[in-house]
Design a protein around this motif. Sequence first.
Motif, PDB file in Angstrom:
ATOM      1  N   ARG A  32       0.862  -1.177   0.000  1.00  0.00           N
ATOM      2  CA  ARG A  32       0.000   0.000   0.000  1.00  0.00           C
ATOM      3  C   ARG A  32       0.897   1.225   0.000  1.00  0.00           C
ATOM      4  O   ARG A  32       1.913   1.274   0.691  1.00  0.00           O
ATOM      5  CB  ARG A  32      -0.906  -0.005   1.220  1.00  0.00           C
ATOM      6  CG  ARG A  32      -1.706  -1.276   1.381  1.00  0.00           C
ATOM      7  CD  ARG A  32      -2.554  -1.214   2.627  1.00  0.00           C
ATOM      8  NE  ARG A  32      -3.731  -0.416   2.390  1.00  0.00           N
ATOM      9  CZ  ARG A  32      -4.962  -0.918   2.208  1.00  0.00           C
ATOM     10  NH1 ARG A  32      -5.136  -2.221   2.199  1.00  0.00           N
ATOM     11  NH2 ARG A  32      -5.991  -0.131   2.008  1.00  0.00           N
ATOM     12  N   SER A  33       0.518   2.220  -0.766  1.00  0.00           N
ATOM     13  CA  SER A  33       1.347   3.414  -0.876  1.00  0.00           C
ATOM     14  C   SER A  33       0.476   4.620  -1.154  1.00  0.00           C
ATOM     15  O   SER A  33      -0.723   4.502  -1.435  1.00  0.00           O
ATOM     16  CB  SER A  33       2.391   3.240  -1.981  1.00  0.00           C
ATOM     17  OG  SER A  33       1.754   3.075  -3.241  1.00  0.00           O
ATOM     18  N   GLY A  34       1.103   5.781  -1.096  1.00  0.00           N
ATOM     19  CA  GLY A  34       0.379   7.013  -1.371  1.00  0.00           C
ATOM     20  C   GLY A  34       1.238   8.217  -1.058  1.00  0.00           C
ATOM     21  O   GLY A  34       2.472   8.138  -1.051  1.00  0.00           O
ATOM     22  N   GLU A  53      -3.930   7.615   0.539  1.00  0.00           N
ATOM     23  CA  GLU A  53      -3.606   6.329  -0.074  1.00  0.00           C
ATOM     24  C   GLU A  53      -4.242   6.232  -1.455  1.00  0.00           C
ATOM     25  O   GLU A  53      -5.405   6.595  -1.645  1.00  0.00           O
ATOM     26  CB  GLU A  53      -4.108   5.174   0.800  1.00  0.00           C
ATOM     27  CG  GLU A  53      -3.684   3.820   0.283  1.00  0.00           C
ATOM     28  CD  GLU A  53      -4.567   2.689   0.794  1.00  0.00           C
ATOM     29  OE1 GLU A  53      -4.288   1.536   0.414  1.00  0.00           O
ATOM     30  OE2 GLU A  53      -5.525   2.955   1.532  1.00  0.00           O
ATOM     31  N   HIS A  54      -3.492   5.724  -2.437  1.00  0.00           N
ATOM     32  CA  HIS A  54      -4.001   5.508  -3.785  1.00  0.00           C
ATOM     33  C   HIS A  54      -4.317   4.029  -3.954  1.00  0.00           C
ATOM     34  O   HIS A  54      -3.492   3.162  -3.659  1.00  0.00           O
ATOM     35  CB  HIS A  54      -2.955   5.932  -4.822  1.00  0.00           C
ATOM     36  CG  HIS A  54      -2.438   7.321  -4.605  1.00  0.00           C
ATOM     37  ND1 HIS A  54      -3.270   8.414  -4.490  1.00  0.00           N
ATOM     38  CD2 HIS A  54      -1.176   7.806  -4.468  1.00  0.00           C
ATOM     39  CE1 HIS A  54      -2.548   9.503  -4.307  1.00  0.00           C
ATOM     40  NE2 HIS A  54      -1.262   9.161  -4.283  1.00  0.00           N
ATOM     41  N   HIS A  55      -5.517   3.749  -4.410  1.00  0.00           N
ATOM     42  CA  HIS A  55      -5.907   2.363  -4.644  1.00  0.00           C
ATOM     43  C   HIS A  55      -6.888   2.323  -5.791  1.00  0.00           C
ATOM     44  O   HIS A  55      -7.365   3.359  -6.267  1.00  0.00           O
ATOM     45  CB  HIS A  55      -6.514   1.749  -3.381  1.00  0.00           C
ATOM     46  CG  HIS A  55      -7.624   2.563  -2.785  1.00  0.00           C
ATOM     47  ND1 HIS A  55      -8.901   2.575  -3.287  1.00  0.00           N
ATOM     48  CD2 HIS A  55      -7.633   3.416  -1.728  1.00  0.00           C
ATOM     49  CE1 HIS A  55      -9.649   3.383  -2.576  1.00  0.00           C
ATOM     50  NE2 HIS A  55      -8.913   3.915  -1.620  1.00  0.00           N
ATOM     51  N   GLY A 108       5.540  14.195   0.517  1.00  0.00           N
ATOM     52  CA  GLY A 108       6.340  13.095  -0.016  1.00  0.00           C
ATOM     53  C   GLY A 108       5.477  11.883  -0.290  1.00  0.00           C
ATOM     54  O   GLY A 108       4.250  11.997  -0.444  1.00  0.00           O
ATOM     55  N   ILE A 109       6.101  10.721  -0.363  1.00  0.00           N
ATOM     56  CA  ILE A 109       5.389   9.474  -0.621  1.00  0.00           C
ATOM     57  C   ILE A 109       5.606   8.526   0.553  1.00  0.00           C
ATOM     58  O   ILE A 109       6.575   8.675   1.316  1.00  0.00           O
ATOM     59  CB  ILE A 109       5.864   8.812  -1.933  1.00  0.00           C
ATOM     60  CG1 ILE A 109       7.359   8.493  -1.858  1.00  0.00           C
ATOM     61  CG2 ILE A 109       5.548   9.697  -3.129  1.00  0.00           C
ATOM     62  CD1 ILE A 109       7.861   7.685  -3.038  1.00  0.00           C
ATOM     63  N   PHE A 110       4.679   7.578   0.703  1.00  0.00           N
ATOM     64  CA  PHE A 110       4.838   6.586   1.764  1.00  0.00           C
ATOM     65  C   PHE A 110       4.532   5.195   1.230  1.00  0.00           C
ATOM     66  O   PHE A 110       3.824   5.019   0.224  1.00  0.00           O
ATOM     67  CB  PHE A 110       3.932   6.905   2.960  1.00  0.00           C
ATOM     68  CG  PHE A 110       2.480   6.530   2.758  1.00  0.00           C
ATOM     69  CD1 PHE A 110       2.014   5.249   3.042  1.00  0.00           C
ATOM     70  CD2 PHE A 110       1.565   7.458   2.275  1.00  0.00           C
ATOM     71  CE1 PHE A 110       0.679   4.906   2.858  1.00  0.00           C
ATOM     72  CE2 PHE A 110       0.228   7.126   2.081  1.00  0.00           C
ATOM     73  CZ  PHE A 110      -0.207   5.838   2.374  1.00  0.00           C
ATOM     74  N   HIS A 111       5.065   4.190   1.921  1.00  0.00           N
ATOM     75  CA  HIS A 111       4.768   2.786   1.665  1.00  0.00           C
ATOM     76  C   HIS A 111       4.457   2.131   3.001  1.00  0.00           C
ATOM     77  O   HIS A 111       5.137   2.384   3.996  1.00  0.00           O
ATOM     78  CB  HIS A 111       5.950   2.080   0.992  1.00  0.00           C
ATOM     79  CG  HIS A 111       6.317   2.649  -0.340  1.00  0.00           C
ATOM     80  ND1 HIS A 111       5.627   2.368  -1.490  1.00  0.00           N
ATOM     81  CD2 HIS A 111       7.307   3.517  -0.692  1.00  0.00           C
ATOM     82  CE1 HIS A 111       6.170   3.017  -2.507  1.00  0.00           C
ATOM     83  NE2 HIS A 111       7.191   3.724  -2.049  1.00  0.00           N
ATOM     84  N   PHE A 112       3.423   1.311   3.010  1.00  0.00           N
ATOM     85  CA  PHE A 112       3.033   0.623   4.242  1.00  0.00           C
ATOM     86  C   PHE A 112       3.480  -0.827   4.190  1.00  0.00           C
ATOM     87  O   PHE A 112       3.175  -1.554   3.243  1.00  0.00           O
ATOM     88  CB  PHE A 112       1.514   0.685   4.440  1.00  0.00           C
ATOM     89  CG  PHE A 112       1.029  -0.147   5.605  1.00  0.00           C
ATOM     90  CD1 PHE A 112       1.454   0.138   6.888  1.00  0.00           C
ATOM     91  CD2 PHE A 112       0.155  -1.213   5.404  1.00  0.00           C
ATOM     92  CE1 PHE A 112       1.015  -0.622   7.964  1.00  0.00           C
ATOM     93  CE2 PHE A 112      -0.288  -1.981   6.467  1.00  0.00           C
ATOM     94  CZ  PHE A 112       0.139  -1.684   7.753  1.00  0.00           C
ATOM     95  N   GLU A 113       4.198  -1.237   5.227  1.00  0.00           N
ATOM     96  CA  GLU A 113       4.655  -2.622   5.344  1.00  0.00           C
ATOM     97  C   GLU A 113       3.945  -3.270   6.533  1.00  0.00           C
ATOM     98  O   GLU A 113       4.252  -2.977   7.693  1.00  0.00           O
ATOM     99  CB  GLU A 113       6.163  -2.673   5.557  1.00  0.00           C
ATOM    100  CG  GLU A 113       6.716  -4.084   5.669  1.00  0.00           C
ATOM    101  CD  GLU A 113       8.215  -4.101   5.949  1.00  0.00           C
ATOM    102  OE1 GLU A 113       8.677  -5.098   6.523  1.00  0.00           O
ATOM    103  OE2 GLU A 113       8.902  -3.111   5.602  1.00  0.00           O
TER     104      GLU A 113
END
Length: 316
Positions: A32-34, A53-55, A108-113
Amino acid sequence: MRLWRTLAFLVFGLCVIVAIVAKVAKGANGPRSGDWTVSRSEQAGKVEFSLIEHHRGGNSSHESDWPVSAFQGVDFAKPGRQDVHFTIVRDAGKIDCEGYLKDGEGAGIFHFEPNPDYARQMQSIGFPVDDEKQYAMAVQDVSLEFARQMRGEHLSDLDTDKLIAFRIFKVDKEFIADLRAAGLNVSDSDKLVAFRIHGVTPQMVRALRQAGYSPDEDTLIAMRIHGATPEWVEELKKHGYDHVELEKLIAFRIHGVSPEFIGKLQGLGYQHPEPDELIAMRIHNVTPEYIAGLQSRGMQHLTIDNLVSMRIHGID
């Protein structure tokens, strides 16, 4: 020969379809990112932090004030432009962010782990978690310890969605304990969320009980919705309305029976109309101005029933 060629095309087409499906599935289950943004907050020691979040099908966003301590290694007081990379670590997973700040604000951008053990651990406490909920629980910081605390409060209808709502609206162990200490044996999860939304506080419960009332959850919520606060009740007491039923106090607020209205009636000679009479007067627009007009034309000593009846029949 033609049959073999046809079969070959069918096999090739099937392989293409399988590859496309696999690619879509991989994209659907990918990280998941955004985007994230940070701006100044009116609250000291906090910043306004948002995650977009972009989905597939659109975007979802979360925005709230976060303590600056949540952003390890970031100096919001540093002037000018700076590149930043920070990770927000929660039981449900890590939100890895990179971007820039300029004078304490940026994007900025993010990524979910996700934490692969989180769903299993939450299930053991009695809260099923899917991928969608796990991301939301990371954003809202629904920790394992918080879940255990809420399970220990013996609340009715408590589920995973309620845990997330509790964190959004700040329903925690201390809030529940304060309400119970104030004399309200609350156990309904939905009512706790409604209390936070509408502003039912332990102080309000305590003040009403000290005034001789024993309100239930629904009455407390209705009082807050309509503005029947303990302070407003105290103003009524100054005009002689010391212990009006809570349901009638709510009706006062709905129909506009105010301390000012009562004071003007008392100035016209109506020292203590019954609560039901006051409500009827407001419903039928028997105003102090209407009464004063009648009195100026010599119609003195009319009863409340007379006044209401005259209004109903259009007698001005």
